[in-house]
Write a protein that holds these residues in place. Structure first.
Motif, PDB file in Angstrom:
ATOM      1  N   UNK A  15      55.653  12.517  -2.070  1.00 42.85           N
ATOM      2  CA  UNK A  15      55.759  11.114  -2.454  1.00 42.85           C
ATOM      3  C   UNK A  15      54.397  10.426  -2.311  1.00 42.85           C
ATOM      4  N   UNK A  16      53.599  10.839  -1.344  1.00 39.69           N
ATOM      5  CA  UNK A  16      52.271  10.256  -1.134  1.00 39.69           C
ATOM      6  C   UNK A  16      51.358  10.487  -2.339  1.00 39.69           C
ATOM      7  N   UNK A  17      51.645  11.519  -3.136  1.00 35.03           N
ATOM      8  CA  UNK A  17      50.821  11.836  -4.303  1.00 35.03           C
ATOM      9  C   UNK A  17      51.347  11.213  -5.588  1.00 35.03           C
ATOM     10  N   UNK A  18      52.434  10.470  -5.499  1.00 30.90           N
ATOM     11  CA  UNK A  18      53.007   9.801  -6.665  1.00 30.90           C
ATOM     12  C   UNK A  18      52.634   8.321  -6.621  1.00 30.90           C
ATOM     13  N   UNK A  19      52.274   7.774  -7.776  1.00 29.06           N
ATOM     14  CA  UNK A  19      51.836   6.379  -7.857  1.00 29.06           C
ATOM     15  C   UNK A  19      52.601   5.672  -8.966  1.00 29.06           C
ATOM     16  N   UNK A  20      53.112   4.482  -8.648  1.00 25.02           N
ATOM     17  CA  UNK A  20      53.767   3.674  -9.686  1.00 25.02           C
ATOM     18  C   UNK A  20      52.671   2.950 -10.454  1.00 25.02           C
ATOM     19  N   UNK A  21      52.692   3.099 -11.792  1.00 24.00           N
ATOM     20  CA  UNK A  21      51.661   2.474 -12.613  1.00 24.00           C
ATOM     21  C   UNK A  21      52.216   1.411 -13.554  1.00 24.00           C
ATOM     22  N   UNK A  22      53.543   1.228 -13.586  1.00 20.47           N
ATOM     23  CA  UNK A  22      54.111   0.198 -14.447  1.00 20.47           C
ATOM     24  C   UNK A  22      55.590   0.402 -14.672  1.00 20.47           C
ATOM     25  N   UNK A  23      56.130  -0.398 -15.581  1.00 17.58           N
ATOM     26  CA  UNK A  23      57.549  -0.316 -15.937  1.00 17.58           C
ATOM     27  C   UNK A  23      57.695  -0.467 -17.442  1.00 17.58           C
ATOM     28  N   UNK A  24      58.851  -0.032 -17.936  1.00 18.20           N
ATOM     29  CA  UNK A  24      59.223  -0.218 -19.335  1.00 18.20           C
ATOM     30  C   UNK A  24      60.619  -0.825 -19.354  1.00 18.20           C
ATOM     31  N   UNK A  25      60.817  -1.844 -20.164  1.00 19.24           N
ATOM     32  CA  UNK A  25      62.137  -2.450 -20.298  1.00 19.24           C
ATOM     33  C   UNK A  25      62.937  -1.661 -21.323  1.00 19.24           C
ATOM     34  N   UNK A  26      64.195  -1.394 -21.011  1.00 15.57           N
ATOM     35  CA  UNK A  26      65.062  -0.675 -21.933  1.00 15.57           C
ATOM     36  C   UNK A  26      65.662  -1.611 -22.975  1.00 15.57           C
TER      37      UNK A  26
END
Length: 180
Positions: free
Chosen positions: A101-112
């Motif tokens: 999890x430490x190597x995963x980064x949230x970079x944004x979102x997409x609306x459905x």
């Protein structure tokens, strides 16, 4: 012929007059002058301090780069009753479960297309972007995504607590740039 013999004799005398006795006399004089100077002593090299060799013996301890665990949390886990929480051994692991999890980064979102349908964008440890939604898994500790907002992804991990016992641990991945 006489003139040529005479000319040769004159040139020979001129050349003999131009030649010095010793062509290296200037160099020998300079070397003699340098040798006649008083010689100085070369200072001894500086002494270097010797350092005591220390072997690292804390390899089994907590990494100094991780936050220390609170003592009350350790005692709670030791006193915790056995739980029925277990990872599902029959579930096929998803791709993002191969990363910490430490190597995963949230970079944004997409609306459905539907109201409230929100996808999270995650960059893995190799730099690739993946789309995730509630119910997907990621991280090596069986982390299931329980909610996605504009700024973070919340998940519940199932981690071993020792002696074949498992506990649920909440975890959040904050949008990159907001966690600074």
């Amino acid at each position: 012929m006489r003139n040529s013999a005479f000319l040769t004799a004159v040139l020979g005398l001129v050349l003999v007059g131009c030649v010095q006795e010793d062509p290296l006399v200037d160099l020998r004089d300079y070397v003699a002058e340098i040798d006649s100077r008083p010689s100085g002593s070369i200072p001894p090299p500086p002494e270097f301090a010797t350092f005591e060799f220390v072997s690292y013996t804390a390899s089994g301890e907590r990494s100094p780069f991780e936050a220390p665990r609170p003592v009350e949390l350790e005692t709670e886990e030791a006193e915790a009753p056995r739980s029925n929480v277990r990872p599902d051994p029959d579930r096929v692991p998803e791709f993002l479960e191969s990363y910490r999890v430490e190597n995963l980064t949230m970079v944004g979102t997409l609306a459905g297309l539907q109201e409230g349908d929100l996808w999270g964008l995650i960059r893995d440890g190799d730099g690739e972007i993946h789309r995730v939604q509630v119910g997907n898994y990621m991280g090596r500790n069986h982390g299931e995504i329980i909610s996605i907002s504009e700024t973070q992804i919340d998940l519940i991990e199932i981690v071993p607590s020792g002696q074949d016992n498992w506990v649920e641990r909440p975890r959040a991945i904050v949008l990159s740039g907001l966690d600074n």
